[in-house]
Design a protein around this motif. Structure first.
Motif, PDB file in Angstrom:
ATOM      1  N   ALA A 241     -11.807 -40.272  36.799  1.00 44.21           N
ATOM      2  CA  ALA A 241     -12.310 -39.563  37.971  1.00 44.21           C
ATOM      3  C   ALA A 241     -13.661 -40.162  38.359  1.00 44.21           C
ATOM      4  O   ALA A 241     -14.655 -40.009  37.630  1.00 44.21           O
ATOM      5  CB  ALA A 241     -12.451 -38.070  37.687  1.00 44.21           C
TER       6      ALA A 241
ATOM      7  N   LEU B  57     -17.401 -30.378  37.794  1.00 43.02           N
ATOM      8  CA  LEU B  57     -15.968 -30.623  37.987  1.00 43.02           C
ATOM      9  C   LEU B  57     -15.138 -29.499  37.382  1.00 43.02           C
ATOM     10  O   LEU B  57     -14.170 -29.025  37.992  1.00 43.02           O
ATOM     11  CB  LEU B  57     -15.584 -31.963  37.372  1.00 43.02           C
ATOM     12  CG  LEU B  57     -14.096 -32.316  37.428  1.00 43.02           C
ATOM     13  CD1 LEU B  57     -13.590 -32.355  38.861  1.00 43.02           C
ATOM     14  CD2 LEU B  57     -13.820 -33.638  36.713  1.00 43.02           C
TER      15      LEU B  57
ATOM     16  N   VAL C   1     -15.046 -38.923  33.451  1.00 41.17           N
ATOM     17  CA  VAL C   1     -15.788 -38.815  34.707  1.00 41.17           C
ATOM     18  C   VAL C   1     -16.809 -39.938  34.776  1.00 41.17           C
ATOM     19  O   VAL C   1     -17.614 -40.123  33.858  1.00 41.17           O
ATOM     20  CB  VAL C   1     -16.483 -37.450  34.828  1.00 41.17           C
ATOM     21  CG1 VAL C   1     -17.158 -37.322  36.184  1.00 41.17           C
ATOM     22  CG2 VAL C   1     -15.484 -36.313  34.624  1.00 41.17           C
TER      23      VAL C   1
ATOM     24  N   GLY D   8     -17.735 -37.776  29.650  1.00 45.08           N
ATOM     25  CA  GLY D   8     -18.510 -38.649  30.523  1.00 45.08           C
ATOM     26  C   GLY D   8     -19.958 -38.680  30.093  1.00 45.08           C
ATOM     27  O   GLY D   8     -20.390 -37.915  29.226  1.00 45.08           O
TER      28      GLY D   8
ATOM     29  N   ALA E 183     -16.896 -33.665  42.964  1.00 46.74           N
ATOM     30  CA  ALA E 183     -16.806 -32.391  42.260  1.00 46.74           C
ATOM     31  C   ALA E 183     -17.606 -31.310  42.973  1.00 46.74           C
ATOM     32  O   ALA E 183     -17.233 -30.133  42.959  1.00 46.74           O
ATOM     33  CB  ALA E 183     -17.321 -32.549  40.820  1.00 46.74           C
TER      34      ALA E 183
ATOM     35  N   LYS F 104     -19.699 -33.408  34.918  1.00 48.09           N
ATOM     36  CA  LYS F 104     -18.569 -32.853  34.142  1.00 48.09           C
ATOM     37  C   LYS F 104     -18.457 -31.343  34.340  1.00 48.09           C
ATOM     38  O   LYS F 104     -17.368 -30.820  34.636  1.00 48.09           O
ATOM     39  CB  LYS F 104     -18.745 -33.171  32.652  1.00 48.09           C
ATOM     40  CG  LYS F 104     -18.794 -34.652  32.334  1.00 48.09           C
ATOM     41  CD  LYS F 104     -18.828 -34.915  30.844  1.00 48.09           C
ATOM     42  CE  LYS F 104     -20.062 -34.343  30.177  1.00 48.09           C
ATOM     43  NZ  LYS F 104     -21.309 -34.998  30.627  1.00 48.09           N
TER      44      LYS F 104
ATOM     45  N   ASN G 280     -16.682 -39.831  40.379  1.00 48.32           N
ATOM     46  CA  ASN G 280     -17.331 -38.695  41.043  1.00 48.32           C
ATOM     47  C   ASN G 280     -18.429 -39.162  42.007  1.00 48.32           C
ATOM     48  O   ASN G 280     -18.846 -40.322  42.000  1.00 48.32           O
ATOM     49  CB  ASN G 280     -17.915 -37.757  39.984  1.00 48.32           C
ATOM     50  CG  ASN G 280     -18.311 -36.422  40.560  1.00 48.32           C
ATOM     51  OD1 ASN G 280     -17.798 -35.999  41.594  1.00 48.32           O
ATOM     52  ND2 ASN G 280     -19.241 -35.746  39.906  1.00 48.32           N
TER      53      ASN G 280
ATOM     54  N   ASP H  68     -19.798 -41.816  37.264  1.00 54.60           N
ATOM     55  CA  ASP H  68     -20.694 -41.623  38.408  1.00 54.60           C
ATOM     56  C   ASP H  68     -20.535 -42.805  39.367  1.00 54.60           C
ATOM     57  O   ASP H  68     -20.957 -43.923  39.065  1.00 54.60           O
ATOM     58  CB  ASP H  68     -22.143 -41.510  37.926  1.00 54.60           C
ATOM     59  CG  ASP H  68     -23.092 -41.091  39.037  1.00 54.60           C
ATOM     60  OD1 ASP H  68     -22.760 -41.298  40.220  1.00 54.60           O
ATOM     61  OD2 ASP H  68     -24.169 -40.555  38.727  1.00 54.60           O
TER      62      ASP H  68
ATOM     63  N   VAL I 217     -12.716 -33.104  29.264  1.00 54.18           N
ATOM     64  CA  VAL I 217     -13.518 -33.724  30.318  1.00 54.18           C
ATOM     65  C   VAL I 217     -14.718 -34.373  29.645  1.00 54.18           C
ATOM     66  O   VAL I 217     -15.575 -33.689  29.084  1.00 54.18           O
ATOM     67  CB  VAL I 217     -13.962 -32.695  31.366  1.00 54.18           C
ATOM     68  CG1 VAL I 217     -14.763 -33.369  32.469  1.00 54.18           C
ATOM     69  CG2 VAL I 217     -12.752 -31.972  31.954  1.00 54.18           C
TER      70      VAL I 217
END
Length: 478
Positions: A297, A196, A269, A187, A333, A193, A299, A271, A185
């Motif tokens: 992802a 999540l 991830v 980001g 998340a 992160k 988020n 934003d 994960v």
């Protein structure tokens, strides 16, 4: 467990970016005969030398206090802090100047192994080029040419030997101890992160705090879901909350690179409230370069208005066309919205990255692809794709043999990638194609003259001689 990190430092325009491109075998760093192009740190995986490593390109240190130079100096300091060794470049054509001595004193403060490289030394006697740089007191200089590659591999092997032995660390760590699908994960700071990961495993296993830089080191979080083992890799270190307020630590891309190397699938991830940033694209490029399966992802989706959501969707669609194979998930998340669907995609991507296909199936798809869209003509000759076979997994690597395949344009390679991806359902994973040019069995042989053509040529010559003889005879009689 982790690759060593090598930082490139020196004055502006001494060839750091050229050396970075040489070591990574890419063109990621902008190169021009103009000082100060590189301002931020540039990361890449080194491919020149006996061992793998991470190389960091930095901006030039000029010593000026105005403009962007102080910011560039901060980037250099950050690179030196996380580096295991330093390649200090100087210009062999300009010779030793006071700026080199200032940088040498600065680098010496970090107490890291340093290899002094005298760049742009092509065409020069190396002993003469090195002689005046002994005054810097950084050991024996080494003359190289980053533009032509002279002595570059030897310089890397030498600096790797200067690093402390980490074999005892590697013996204590084994990726086999982390079963199941390993998911990294990654980001930017404060994109969620750790939140999540806690949501995915259903408990507070990593520190989540609304402050950028809470993370420090990659950690492995093993767990099971529906009887299936997973290991989540967070680019974070578990820290006590009282230490979080002491210092806001800068995000390190090195940790993200290491996490991707240790993983099977990468979740990037983003934003959603901030949209797609340049650092997101940098991480995305590194994820693609790592060859791992990729899931995006987005988020904090629940905090966006309808107009913001539409804007983010359009931006992702426009700016991520080069990674259109990666499936996008719009999640929260904090509240868990859409997080459950991530596992389905992670499983699908993992299966695709390790899916084996037979040689016969590959050739059947290749033959149909060629029938549907012929390769282009190169110098008046059609490129011939003869056969293909699988050369590796994670990512799937297809080896295609044929004639003139090294001259195929990138557009046709992308066409083949899309055909293979659709045919074998290689979803969410990069697909690489390597070409092997078939040897010409007649190359080097003297071609035999065509007997029929030879006879025609001989008759033409005889007719020309006879015609000339008759004309001469007629002239004499007249």
């Amino acid at each position: 467990m982790s690759k060593p990190v090598i930082a490139l430092v020196g004055r502006p325009n001494v060839g750091k970016s050229t050396l970075f491109n040489r070591l990574t075998r890419t063109r990621d760093a902008i190169v021009a005969d103009y000082p100060g192009l590189t301002r931020d740190r540039q990361y890449g995986t080194g491919r020149v030398g006996k061992e793998p490593y991470i190389v960091v390109d930095t901006g030039g240190l000029s010593g000026e206090t105005d403009g962007v130079d102080p910011l560039m100096a901060g980037q250099v300091r950050a690179a030196l802090d996380e580096a295991d060794a330093v390649l200090f470049l100087v210009d062999g054509r300009q010779g030793l100047i006071p700026g080199d001595e200032v940088i040498a004193n600065y680098v010496r403060q970090f107490d890291k192994p340093v290899q002094l490289l005298v760049n742009k030394a092509e065409g020069y006697d190396h002993d003469i080029a090195n002689s005046e740089f002994f005054r810097l007191g950084l050991g024996e200089p080494m003359a190289i040419s980053s533009a032509h590659g002279d002595n570059v591999a030897a310089a890397i092997d030498k600096v790797l030997e200067l690093m402390p032995d980490k074999s005892h660390i590697e013996e204590d760590f084994d990726l086999d101890d982390h079963p199941g699908v390993r998911v990294a994960v990654i980001g930017r700071p404060n994109v969620g992160k750790s939140t999540l990961i806690n949501r995915m495993i259903g408990e507070e296993r990593v520190v989540a705090f609304d402050m950028p830089g809470t993370t420090r080191d990659s950690i492995f979080v093993p767990f099971e879901r529906n009887g299936k083992p997973y290991t989540l890799i967070d680019t974070a270190g578990v820290r006590r909350r009282k230490n979080i307020k002491e210092k806001v630590e800068k995000f390190s891309i090195v940790k993200a690179i290491e996490a991707m190397d240790d993983s099977h699938v990468v979740i990037l991830v983003i934003d959603g409230s901030e949209g797609l940033t340049d650092q997101d694209l940098t991480l995305l490029g590194l994820a693609i370069e790592s060859g791992r399966g990729l899931v995006l992802a987005v988020n904090k989706w629940d905090n966006l208005s309808t107009d913001q959501r539409e804007w983010v969707k359009n931006e992702l669609s426009f700016r991520l066309r080069f990674a259109d194979y990666a499936k996008q998930h719009l999640i929260s998340a904090l509240h868990g919205t859409g997080v459950g669907d991530l596992f389905k995609t992670v499983d699908a991507v993992h299966q695709a990255a390790f899916k084996r296909v037979s040689t016969s199936d590959l050739n059947r798809v290749l033959e149909q692809a060629v029938l549907d869209h012929q390769p282009p003509l190169i110098a008046g000759r059609r490129v011939k794709l003869r056969y293909a076979h699988l050369g590796g997994l994670n990512p799937p690597r297809v080896i295609v043999h044929g004639n003139q395949v090294d001259k195929l344009p990138d557009a046709y390679t992308k066409y083949l990638v899309n055909v293979f991806r659709k045919a074998f359902k290689w979803v969410g994973t990069p697909v690489t194609i390597e070409y092997k040019a078939s040897e010409n069995p007649f190359e080097g042989r003297k071609s035999k003259p065509n007997s029929r053509l030879s006879q025609k040529a001989e008759k033409s010559v005889m007719k020309a001689k006879l015609k000339k003889k008759r004309a001469t005879t007629k002239k004499r009689r007249s």
